[in-house]
Design a protein around this motif. Structure first.
Motif, PDB file in Angstrom:
ATOM      1  N   ALA A 491       0.846  -1.200   0.000  1.00  0.00           N
ATOM      2  CA  ALA A 491       0.000   0.000   0.000  1.00  0.00           C
ATOM      3  C   ALA A 491       0.876   1.243   0.000  1.00  0.00           C
ATOM      4  N   LEU A 492       0.351   2.363  -0.453  1.00  0.00           N
ATOM      5  CA  LEU A 492       1.068   3.637  -0.420  1.00  0.00           C
ATOM      6  C   LEU A 492       1.354   4.052   1.022  1.00  0.00           C
ATOM      7  N   LEU A 493       2.513   4.810   1.221  1.00  0.00           N
ATOM      8  CA  LEU A 493       2.839   5.343   2.547  1.00  0.00           C
ATOM      9  C   LEU A 493       1.930   6.518   2.856  1.00  0.00           C
ATOM     10  N   THR A 494       1.936   6.921   4.145  1.00  0.00           N
ATOM     11  CA  THR A 494       1.060   7.998   4.601  1.00  0.00           C
ATOM     12  C   THR A 494       1.391   9.305   3.902  1.00  0.00           C
ATOM     13  N   ASP A 518       9.255  19.607   2.787  1.00  0.00           N
ATOM     14  CA  ASP A 518      10.194  18.477   2.690  1.00  0.00           C
ATOM     15  C   ASP A 518      10.576  18.367   1.225  1.00  0.00           C
ATOM     16  N   PRO A 519      11.860  18.571   0.874  1.00  0.00           N
ATOM     17  CA  PRO A 519      12.258  18.557  -0.535  1.00  0.00           C
ATOM     18  C   PRO A 519      12.116  17.192  -1.193  1.00  0.00           C
ATOM     19  N   PHE A 523       5.887  19.755  -4.396  1.00  0.00           N
ATOM     20  CA  PHE A 523       4.788  20.612  -3.962  1.00  0.00           C
ATOM     21  C   PHE A 523       4.237  21.349  -5.172  1.00  0.00           C
ATOM     22  N   THR A 524       2.901  21.331  -5.307  1.00  0.00           N
ATOM     23  CA  THR A 524       2.219  22.096  -6.356  1.00  0.00           C
ATOM     24  C   THR A 524       1.223  23.028  -5.693  1.00  0.00           C
ATOM     25  N   LYS A 562       3.311  15.573  -3.359  1.00  0.00           N
ATOM     26  CA  LYS A 562       3.323  14.281  -4.030  1.00  0.00           C
ATOM     27  C   LYS A 562       4.701  13.634  -3.890  1.00  0.00           C
ATOM     28  N   ARG A 563       4.663  12.264  -3.844  1.00  0.00           N
ATOM     29  CA  ARG A 563       5.931  11.513  -3.793  1.00  0.00           C
ATOM     30  C   ARG A 563       5.616  10.066  -4.179  1.00  0.00           C
ATOM     31  N   THR A 564       6.454   9.486  -4.989  1.00  0.00           N
ATOM     32  CA  THR A 564       6.249   8.101  -5.409  1.00  0.00           C
ATOM     33  C   THR A 564       6.209   7.186  -4.189  1.00  0.00           C
ATOM     34  N   GLY A 565       5.153   6.328  -4.157  1.00  0.00           N
ATOM     35  CA  GLY A 565       5.005   5.400  -3.040  1.00  0.00           C
ATOM     36  C   GLY A 565       4.243   5.989  -1.866  1.00  0.00           C
ATOM     37  N   TYR A 566       3.796   7.231  -2.002  1.00  0.00           N
ATOM     38  CA  TYR A 566       3.059   7.897  -0.932  1.00  0.00           C
ATOM     39  C   TYR A 566       1.695   8.355  -1.457  1.00  0.00           C
TER      40      TYR A 566
END
Length: 578
Positions: A491-494, A518-519, A523-524, A562-566
């Protein structure tokens, strides 16, 4: 008594004295004293009335009343109708009746229709109509009507059939009435009356019977009516003829070969049940069922038609003897098909075997055993149908199913799992609907989704953020080995939910900081008005400036992380222009 009262009393006494002087020879002195006392009292009463307040002025004079006028009453069977001919909707019209019931049945312009009912024949009633209107006197008028007298109901003698129709008499003829006959078929001739007897003759053409209605009328009387039904003498009967009965497993079938739809054919069987089947030209199919094997029955058919004599005829048939139902040994699979034996072979019967796929060969019987060999190509499992036939016996039939040896298993293959908020999705890429696919998961819940060509979608749900699960899929199919394969997904992370400092209003927008920058995340930004300027991040702080807003109003700023896996995080904050 005061002075005025005494004056009035004296005047009354003076008048009484005059009377006394003129009639002294009739009145005694004692009577004179009594009259004086009465005069004294009357004087006091008169004075009292003079001293009372003045009586109120007389009431205003009412306008003249509206007096109802009527049309001539029209009698009915239970009363009569009558019209008020000077109806005016400004007035209230209240009807009443001396007998029966009266209702207002219609209003039209200056006419008010009244209906009187519930009167016995010939009974009269008086209707009173009262009018009322504010400022007008009460008007009233009456009208008398009468119900029609009792009808004369015709009575009849028993109809006598003839070859062309029938005759009968009206037995209570009265020349004071008009007698009018009507017929449902043919035509009716009225004869010459003799006393209370009026002869009627009915002529029938294509119809064999008719119903005659006789109506009596007379002015002032209710119309009377009565009916009588008669028929002409019957024509020759139709006697049914039959084809040769054909036996069936539970009875037999037979045709009536001179069927005529103008007649009614009623079949009865001495055993079992009889069913009326198709009608075709001059044939009517009858089927007898419910007989035991070899059992017989007699079929009786009765033919009727109105105006015709009744005819009856019989025929007999029997059911076929019991069928020979094939029995089988257990099928034995081979690498090309299977073999099976008929275990109750009887050379008096003809045995035939067929299969929907492959090819079946009938071997040479030995005693009661008849061997069958089934050759299969593409199919691995087929059903063989064996039929037995013998003259005078019902056909027997039975089926047996066999398979050839097992084939290679279908091993599932998978696409790359795609993580979701609570699990992941994956596709079986070699799906085949001829196989049964059974998925299980080491965690969460697995759901079977869409099937499209060679693809089967599987979804895992119920996992915590970042948790993994092993999905196992097993395939099964008759005559095939069991296939199994696994795939792992997570599942995706929090999500990272953006947080903000307090917005600071400016002349054309506002400034604000993302306080958990968090870099590692992308962020959009999106604003409902104006445009946004992204500053330089310092640690977890990312300054944002909203500009380009000319009017004083609220502005909505939405930030996504946004972040891959989250899971994608999102937050919205409101700012204002100074």
């Amino acid at each position: 008594m005061n002075v005025e009262g005494e004056r009035i009393s004296a005047a009354l006494l003076q008048n009484l004295n005059c009377v006394e002087g003129d009639h002294m020879n009739l009145l005694s002195r004692t009577s004179s004293r009594m009259l004086k006392s009465i005069a004294s009292v009357l004087g006091a009463l008169l004075l009292s009335s003079l001293l009372l307040p003045a009586a109120p002025a007389a009431a205003a004079t009412l306008a003249p009343a509206l007096i109802p006028t009527f049309s001539a009453p029209n009698p009915t069977a239970t009363g009569f109708t009558v019209k008020v001919t000077n109806y005016n909707s400004d007035y209230t019209f209240t009807p009443s009746t001396s007998a029966g019931n009266v209702v207002v049945s219609d209003r039209h312009d200056q006419t008010l229709r009244l209906t009187v009912s519930a009167l016995a024949f010939g009974t009269s009633a008086t209707v009173t109509v009262t009018t009322a209107r504010a400022g007008y006197g009460a008007g009233t008028a009456t009208v008398t009507g009468r119900a029609l007298l009792a009808p004369l109901t015709p009575t009849f003698s028993t109809p006598v059939s003839t070859t062309t129709g029938f005759t009968f008499n009206v037995t209570n003829y009265d020349p004071a009435y008009r007698f009018a006959p009507r017929t449902s078929a043919g035509h009716v001739n009225v004869g010459v009356a003799s006393g209370p007897t009026l002869p009627l003759t009915v002529q029938l053409d294509s119809r064999s019977s008719a119903t005659i209605t006789v109506i009596t009328t007379r002015d002032g009387y209710v119309s009377g009516r009565a009916t009588v039904t008669g028929s002409k003498l019957p024509s020759a009967a139709l006697t049914p003829t039959f084809s040769t009965p054909i036996s069936t497993a539970t009875g037999f079938t037979v045709n009536i070969t001179n069927y005529n739809p103008a007649y009614t054919f009623t079949p009865v069987s001495s055993a079992g049940n009889v069913v009326v089947g198709k009608k075709h030209e001059h044939n009517l199919v009858l089927t007898v069922t419910g007989l035991s094997p070899g059992g017989s029955a007699t079929l009786t058919v009765t033919v009727t038609r109105t105006g015709y004599a009744t005819a009856t005829a019989t025929t007999s048939g029997a059911a076929l003897l019991a069928a020979l139902i094939p029995t089988f040994s257990a099928p034995v699979s081979t690498d090309t098909g299977f073999t099976v034996n008929v275990t109750n072979y009887n050379s008096a019967f003809t045995f035939t075997a067929k299969t929907s796929h492959g090819h079946v060969t009938v071997g040479v019987a030995t005693g009661s055993t008849l061997p069958l060999t089934v050759q299969l190509t593409s199919e691995s499992r087929v059903t063989v149908t064996v039929t037995t036939i013998r003259a005078g016996y019902a056909a027997g039939q039975a089926m047996v199913t066999g398979t050839k040896g097992p084939r290679a298993a279908l091993v599932p293959t998978f696409s790359t799992p795609v993580s979701t908020t609570t699990g992941f999705k994956v596709k079986v890429t070699n799906y085949n609907p001829a196989f049964t696919f059974t998925p299980t998961s080491s965690a969460g819940k697995v759901t079977v989704g869409e099937k499209h060509e060679h693809t089967l979608v599987l979804s895992i749900t119920g996992l915590t953020p970042g948790a993994t699960a092993i999905l196992t899929v097993t395939t099964a199919r008759t005559n095939y080995g069991a296939g199994t394969a696994t795939v792992t997904g997570s599942a995706l992370l929090t999500a990272l939910i953006p947080t903000f400092s307090t917005p600071v209003s400016t002349a054309n927008g506002f400034t604000i900081n993302v306080t958990n920058y968090d870099p590692a995340f992308t962020f959009t930004y999106n604003v409902t008005r104006g445009h946004i300027v992204i500053g330089v991040a310092s640690g977890a702080t990312l300054p944002l400036t909203v500009t380009g807003v000319t009017s004083k109003s609220s502005i909505s700023l939405t930030v996504r992380a946004k972040r891959t896996g989250y899971v994608t995080g999102r937050a919205t904050v409101m700012g204002k222009v100074v």
